[in-house]
Design an enzyme around this catalytic site. Structure first.
Site, PDB file in Angstrom:
ATOM      1  NE  ARG A 148       4.670  16.785  55.511  1.00 46.61           N
ATOM      2  CZ  ARG A 148       4.932  15.488  55.352  1.00 46.61           C
ATOM      3  NH1 ARG A 148       5.707  15.076  54.350  1.00 46.61           N
ATOM      4  NH2 ARG A 148       4.426  14.592  56.179  1.00 46.61           N
ATOM      5  N   PRO A 151      16.759  15.817  54.838  1.00 48.22           N
ATOM      6  CG  PRO A 151      17.021  18.119  54.761  1.00 48.22           C
ATOM      7  CD  PRO A 151      16.031  17.049  55.118  1.00 48.22           C
ATOM      8  CD  GLU A 152      19.599  10.305  54.227  1.00 48.04           C
ATOM      9  OE1 GLU A 152      20.659   9.637  54.204  1.00 48.04           O
ATOM     10  OE2 GLU A 152      18.565   9.943  53.645  1.00 48.04           O
TER      11      GLU A 152
END
Length: 278
Positions: A114, A2-3
Site C-alpha cells: 500500500r 502490524p501492531e
C-alpha cells in the site's frame, strides 16, 4: 496494520539475523518511502558502512541503532509493510521499495503493497525523537513499569470516548491496535462502546491485566497474519487461529457460544460477544 506483537516479532527476528553486519549499499526503488532524508542518495551514502548494534521497538516503530554512534535506522510498517531477510539474488517481490545489501549475498528488503510505510535515517548526534516526530506522541509501553492500573484510571477518568477508540489512541498505550483492542476488551468483559469514564477500578485492573496477557500470548504466537504480515524470514503469525473475537463475525463465542457480532466504531471494524461483554 502490524501492531505491537507483530512489530515485536519482527524486532526479535532482526536482532537474531542482522546485528553487526555492515551495510554495503542499497537501492531505493520508491523514494516516497523515505521519510528522512528525502534524497535516496543521501540516505544510502549515510548508512553505507554502518552496522546495526541492536533493534528495539517503540510502539509500532522499529529502531535500529547503528554502532559507533553512527545514527539510527527507523521503520514504520504502517498497513502492509514487511522487512524480509533474504538472498540478494532472489527474485524481487512485486512491491519491494527499499533494498539494503549485507555481506554473504544477504539483504534486508522493505516490501510494502500500500506504500504507507516509512523509513528514516536518523543522523549521528541526533535523537530518534527529533527526526521521527511520531515518537514524541506515544504513551507508555504496555510492559513497562509505568503502565499500571492507576495510570490507566487517570487516562480514563472524565473521558467520554468509547473504550475501543481510547485503546486505539497511541498516546494512551503505545502499540495497541484494532486486533488486540478487541481481544483485550473481550477478555476483560467490557463492551467496546462503553464510555471510558464509566469503568470501575476493578474493571480497569482487569483491563490492565488482559492488555499484558493478550499481547504476550500474541507475541508467543508470532503475531497475527490476516493479510500481509510476515516475520523477517517470511513466516506467518499464528495468533489468528486462537483469536477470541477478532475476525470471527457470526462464529460462536469460544466461551458462551453466542455469535460474535461486528459493529463500526470510529470507522473501525469492531468484534465483540454481546453476551460476555454486557
Amino acid at each position: 496494520m502490524p501492531e505491537l506483537p507483530e512489530v515485536e516479532t519482527v524486532c526479535r527476528g532482526l536482532n537474531q539475523l542482522t546485528l553487526n553486519c555492515k551495510i554495503q549499499g542499497g537501492e531505493v526503488l520508491l523514494e516516497r518511502t523515505l521519510a528522512y532524508p528525502v534524497s535516496a542518495q543521501e540516505f544510502l551514502e549515510g548508512i553505507k558502512g554502518c552496522a546495526i548494534a541492536r533493534w528495539q521497538r517503540r510502539g509500532k516503530y522499529l529502531l535500529g541503532e547503528f554502532s559507533q554512534n553512527s545514527g539510527w535506522l527507523g521503520v514504520h510498517l504502517r498497513m502492509t509493510g514487511q522487512l524480509l531477510w533474504t538472498q540478494q539474488d532472489r527474485s524481487l517481490q512485486k512491491h519491494t521499495r527499499i533494498r539494503l545489501f549485507f555481506p554473504d549475498n544477504r539483504e534486508l528488503r522493505f516490501v510494502d503493497t500500500r506504500t504507507f510505510g516509512k523509513v528514516w535515517w536518523v543522523t549521528p548526534q541526533r535523537e530518534p525523537e527529533e527526526i521521527i516526530t511520531g515518537l514524541q506522541k506515544l504513551g507508555v509501553e504496555p510492559f513497562s513499569p509505568a503502565c499500571t492500573p492507576e495510570y490507566l484510571a487517570e487516562k480514563l477518568q472524565k473521558r467520554q470516548r468509547t473504550m475501543k477508540t481510547l485503546l486505539l489512541d497511541q498516546g494512551v498505550v503505545a502499540g495497541l491496535g484494532n486486533i488486540y483492542a478487541d481481544e483485550v476488551l473481550f477478555k476483560s468483559g467490557i463492551r467496546p462502546d462503553a464510555i471510558a469514564s464509566t469503568l470501575t477500578f476493578n474493571q480497569i485492573q482487569r483491563l490492565h491485566r488482559n492488555i499484558i496477557e493478550v499481547l504476550q500470548t500474541a507475541i508467543d504466537k508470532g503475531g497475527t497474519t490476516f493479510s500481509d504480515f510476515l516475520n523477517p524470514l517470511g513466516v506467518n503469525g499464528n495468533y489468528g487461529g486462537i483469536a477470541w473475537v477478532y475476525g470471527r463475525t457470526g462464529e460462536p463465542c469460544r466461551t458462551c457460544k453466542t455469535p460474535i457480532e461486528r459493529i463500526k466504531l470510529a470507522g473501525r471494524s469492531t468484534h465483540y460477544c454481546p453476551q460476555c461483554q454486557n
